[in-house]
Design a protein around this motif. Structure first.
Motif, PDB file in Angstrom:
ATOM      1  N   GLY A  10       1.018  -1.167  -0.101  1.00 21.91           N
ATOM      2  CA  GLY A  10       0.051  -0.128  -0.065  1.00 21.91           C
ATOM      3  C   GLY A  10       0.843   1.340  -0.020  1.00 21.91           C
ATOM      4  O   GLY A  10       1.772   1.330  -0.729  1.00 21.91           O
ATOM      5  N   ILE A  11       0.544   2.053   0.927  1.00 25.24           N
ATOM      6  CA  ILE A  11       1.239   3.593   1.001  1.00 25.24           C
ATOM      7  C   ILE A  11       2.689   3.329   1.344  1.00 25.24           C
ATOM      8  O   ILE A  11       3.590   3.913   0.713  1.00 25.24           O
ATOM      9  CB  ILE A  11       0.429   4.100   2.144  1.00 25.24           C
ATOM     10  N   GLY A  12       3.014   2.238   2.250  1.00 23.74           N
ATOM     11  CA  GLY A  12       4.221   2.250   2.661  1.00 23.74           C
ATOM     12  C   GLY A  12       5.256   1.771   1.534  1.00 23.74           C
ATOM     13  O   GLY A  12       6.383   2.353   1.145  1.00 23.74           O
TER      14      GLY A  12
ATOM     15  N   CYS B 151      10.794  -7.501  10.813  1.00 33.24           N
ATOM     16  CA  CYS B 151      10.669  -7.055  12.144  1.00 33.24           C
ATOM     17  C   CYS B 151       9.137  -6.404  12.323  1.00 33.24           C
ATOM     18  O   CYS B 151       8.799  -6.068  11.522  1.00 33.24           O
ATOM     19  CB  CYS B 151      11.500  -5.842  12.117  1.00 33.24           C
TER      20      CYS B 151
ATOM     21  N   SER C 205      -3.564   9.938   9.786  1.00 29.81           N
ATOM     22  CA  SER C 205      -4.853   9.766   9.115  1.00 29.81           C
ATOM     23  C   SER C 205      -5.761  11.074   9.076  1.00 29.81           C
ATOM     24  O   SER C 205      -5.420  11.779  10.218  1.00 29.81           O
ATOM     25  CB  SER C 205      -5.475   8.502   9.710  1.00 29.81           C
TER      26      SER C 205
ATOM     27  N   PRO D  84      -3.450  11.269   5.589  1.00 27.72           N
ATOM     28  CA  PRO D  84      -4.402  10.763   4.404  1.00 27.72           C
ATOM     29  C   PRO D  84      -5.827  10.765   4.664  1.00 27.72           C
ATOM     30  O   PRO D  84      -6.087  10.007   5.680  1.00 27.72           O
ATOM     31  CB  PRO D  84      -3.697   9.654   3.852  1.00 27.72           C
TER      32      PRO D  84
ATOM     33  N   THR E  18      -9.154   8.830   2.417  1.00 29.99           N
ATOM     34  CA  THR E  18      -9.128   7.355   1.980  1.00 29.99           C
ATOM     35  C   THR E  18      -8.561   7.183   0.809  1.00 29.99           C
ATOM     36  O   THR E  18      -8.484   7.691  -0.091  1.00 29.99           O
ATOM     37  CB  THR E  18     -10.845   7.132   1.844  1.00 29.99           C
TER      38      THR E  18
ATOM     39  N   ALA F 165       3.701   1.730   9.703  1.00 30.44           N
ATOM     40  CA  ALA F 165       3.152   0.337   9.723  1.00 30.44           C
ATOM     41  C   ALA F 165       1.841   0.807  10.594  1.00 30.44           C
ATOM     42  O   ALA F 165       1.674   1.645  11.521  1.00 30.44           O
ATOM     43  CB  ALA F 165       4.088  -0.471  10.468  1.00 30.44           C
ATOM     44  N   GLY F 166       0.681   0.088   9.997  1.00 28.67           N
ATOM     45  CA  GLY F 166      -0.360   0.397  10.783  1.00 28.67           C
ATOM     46  C   GLY F 166      -1.755  -0.627  10.466  1.00 28.67           C
ATOM     47  O   GLY F 166      -1.561  -1.245   9.391  1.00 28.67           O
TER      48      GLY F 166
ATOM     49  N   TYR G 274      -8.765   3.068  16.304  1.00 24.09           N
ATOM     50  CA  TYR G 274      -8.179   3.426  15.079  1.00 24.09           C
ATOM     51  C   TYR G 274      -8.104   4.895  15.198  1.00 24.09           C
ATOM     52  O   TYR G 274      -6.822   5.624  15.208  1.00 24.09           O
ATOM     53  CB  TYR G 274      -8.752   3.309  13.922  1.00 24.09           C
TER      54      TYR G 274
HETATM   55  P1  NAI Z   1      -1.671  -1.929   4.175  1.00 24.29           P
HETATM   56  O1  NAI Z   1      -2.141  -2.694   4.909  1.00 24.29           O
HETATM   57  O2  NAI Z   1      -1.701  -2.073   2.744  1.00 24.29           O
HETATM   58  O3  NAI Z   1       0.001  -1.938   4.423  1.00 24.29           O
HETATM   59  C1  NAI Z   1       0.589  -1.966   6.161  1.00 24.29           C
HETATM   60  C2  NAI Z   1       1.933  -2.406   6.058  1.00 24.29           C
HETATM   61  O4  NAI Z   1       1.986  -2.435   7.636  1.00 24.29           O
HETATM   62  C3  NAI Z   1       1.832  -3.752   5.501  1.00 24.29           C
HETATM   63  O5  NAI Z   1       2.991  -4.118   4.677  1.00 24.29           O
HETATM   64  C4  NAI Z   1       1.805  -4.782   6.971  1.00 24.29           C
HETATM   65  O6  NAI Z   1       2.561  -6.034   6.734  1.00 24.29           O
HETATM   66  C5  NAI Z   1       2.725  -3.647   7.767  1.00 24.29           C
HETATM   67  N1  NAI Z   1       2.595  -3.977   9.117  1.00 24.29           N
HETATM   68  C6  NAI Z   1       1.236  -4.486   9.756  1.00 24.29           C
HETATM   69  N2  NAI Z   1       1.531  -4.702  10.987  1.00 24.29           N
HETATM   70  C7  NAI Z   1       2.883  -4.571  11.220  1.00 24.29           C
HETATM   71  C8  NAI Z   1       3.811  -4.935  12.426  1.00 24.29           C
HETATM   72  N3  NAI Z   1       3.248  -5.268  13.544  1.00 24.29           N
HETATM   73  N4  NAI Z   1       5.197  -5.023  12.148  1.00 24.29           N
HETATM   74  C9  NAI Z   1       5.751  -4.308  11.031  1.00 24.29           C
HETATM   75  N5  NAI Z   1       4.742  -4.123   9.994  1.00 24.29           N
HETATM   76  C10 NAI Z   1       3.535  -4.172  10.021  1.00 24.29           C
HETATM   77  O7  NAI Z   1      -2.171  -0.463   4.667  1.00 24.29           O
HETATM   78  P2  NAI Z   1      -1.950   0.985   3.907  1.00 24.29           P
HETATM   79  O8  NAI Z   1      -3.387   1.373   3.585  1.00 24.29           O
HETATM   80  O9  NAI Z   1      -0.903   1.330   2.835  1.00 24.29           O
HETATM   81  O10 NAI Z   1      -1.797   1.806   5.375  1.00 24.29           O
HETATM   82  C11 NAI Z   1      -0.369   2.377   5.576  1.00 24.29           C
HETATM   83  C12 NAI Z   1      -0.539   3.419   6.872  1.00 24.29           C
HETATM   84  O11 NAI Z   1      -1.521   4.484   6.286  1.00 24.29           O
HETATM   85  C13 NAI Z   1      -1.283   2.948   8.103  1.00 24.29           C
HETATM   86  O12 NAI Z   1      -0.653   3.289   9.281  1.00 24.29           O
HETATM   87  C14 NAI Z   1      -2.817   3.252   7.773  1.00 24.29           C
HETATM   88  O13 NAI Z   1      -3.374   3.569   9.108  1.00 24.29           O
HETATM   89  C15 NAI Z   1      -2.402   4.741   7.325  1.00 24.29           C
HETATM   90  N6  NAI Z   1      -3.677   5.199   6.400  1.00 24.29           N
HETATM   91  C16 NAI Z   1      -3.969   4.556   5.365  1.00 24.29           C
HETATM   92  C17 NAI Z   1      -5.285   5.026   4.850  1.00 24.29           C
HETATM   93  C18 NAI Z   1      -6.195   4.407   3.887  1.00 24.29           C
HETATM   94  O14 NAI Z   1      -7.124   4.842   3.307  1.00 24.29           O
HETATM   95  N7  NAI Z   1      -5.483   3.079   3.057  1.00 24.29           N
HETATM   96  C19 NAI Z   1      -5.869   6.371   5.256  1.00 24.29           C
HETATM   97  C20 NAI Z   1      -5.168   7.055   6.304  1.00 24.29           C
HETATM   98  C21 NAI Z   1      -4.092   6.387   6.883  1.00 24.29           C
END
Ligand code: NAI
Length: 241
Positions: free
Chosen positions: A13-15, A45, A124, A167, A169, A73-74, A137
């Motif tokens: 995703g974003i990361g 990790c 967020s 961010p 959605t 990470a979230g 959350y």
């Molecule tokens: P995603 O689920 O696609 O990616 C999250 C990444 O974090 C994954 O690679 C996962 O393996 C990793 N992760 C989860 N638990 C972990 C742990 N205990 N240790 C290490 N890595 C871990 O999610 P997305 O959407 O890319 O979200 C990334 C960040 O952006 C999060 O913090 C999320 O809350 C935030 N965010 C996302 C939004 C969205 O609409 N997608 C909106 C606002 C914020």
């Protein structure tokens, strides 16, 4: 010498977009995640393991220095306060907040030594506004906004900046999983739900991970050298309403 960026959760995703964007910009990117990725240097990790985060960051810091930390990470969890068990609250807090605390605490000694560094929390829009069924959350993302402010104030004297990206959605696996869970529970039509989500945003569409990555890269760069302690909303206008 190449600049160094440590990112947490950079495999999806974003990361993942942030990791790709920083690599393209010439950074060495080290990705601390629980799921593997081919982008950047992957280090397995779990961010909830404070000792493991410190160990990984110490090794990287000693070898390469640390120019930027992106604490990303979230996990998402949908429930109001009554339906949030103590275990749910702990799980969300451990990853979303304690993970950011662990990564920040581990990076700061190296940034202090260098007298420079940029820390970016991927928070967020829920650090700015409330949303329904999002108690834990929302709380965790508000905590990240607070972490950005207090870290900015405590470390400005060392030329270390800390900011939160907020961010709205964004179309990622996290978003799709949340929609799929909702559709399973409610029996709603998935295409309709996607359209409704897009219509909720003033710009009429969801955000893309790359758009968040560009803002994050800017905050890490010297172009943002007077920006610290700020919340940077990137949400298609959602929180302006
Ligand atoms: P995603 O689920 O696609 O990616 C999250 C990444 O974090 C994954 O690679 C996962 O393996 C990793 N992760 C989860 N638990 C972990 C742990 N205990 N240790 C290490 N890595 C871990 O999610 P997305 O959407 O890319 O979200 C990334 C960040 O952006 C999060 O913090 C999320 O809350 C935030 N965010 C996302 C939004 C969205 O609409 N997608 C909106 C606002 C914020």
């Amino acid at each position: 010498m190449k600049k160094t960026c440590i990112i947490t959760g950079g495999s999806s995703g974003i990361g993942l977009s942030i990791a790709k964007t920083f690599v393209k910009e010439g950074y060495q990117v080290f990705n601390l995640d629980i799921q593997a990725s081919e982008y950047g240097h992957f280090i397995e990790c779990d961010v909830t393991d404070i000792a493991a985060v410190k160990d990984a960051v110490d090794k990287l810091g000693r070898q390469h220095g640390i120019d930027a930390l992106v604490s990303n990470a979230g996990i998402h969890f949908s429930a109001n306060i009554e339906d949030t068990s103590e275990a749910d609250l702990t799980r969300v807090f451990n990853i979303n907040v304690k993970g950011a605390y662990a990564a920040t605490q581990a990076c700061l000694p190296f940034m202090r030594e260098q007298q420079s560094g940029s820390i970016i929390y991927i928070a967020s829009d829920q650090a700015v506004v409330g949303k329904r069924n999002s108690f834990a959350y929302n709380l965790s993302k508000s905590a990240l906004a607070s972490m950005a402010r207090t870290t900015a104030l405590d470390y400005a004297q060392y030329n270390i900046r800390a900011n939160a990206v907020c961010p709205g959605t964004i179309e990622t696996p996290l978003y799709h999983n949340a929609i799929n869970r909702y559709v399973e529970q409610s029996g709603a039509d998935i295409n309709q739900v996607h359209q409704e989500e897009a219509a909720l945003q003033p710009l009429g569409r969801l955000g893309q991970p790359q758009e968040v990555a560009e803002l994050t890269l800017f905050l890490a760069s010297d172009k943002a050298k007077f920006i610290t302690g700020s919340l940077q909303v990137i949400d298609g206008g959602y929180t302006a309403q």
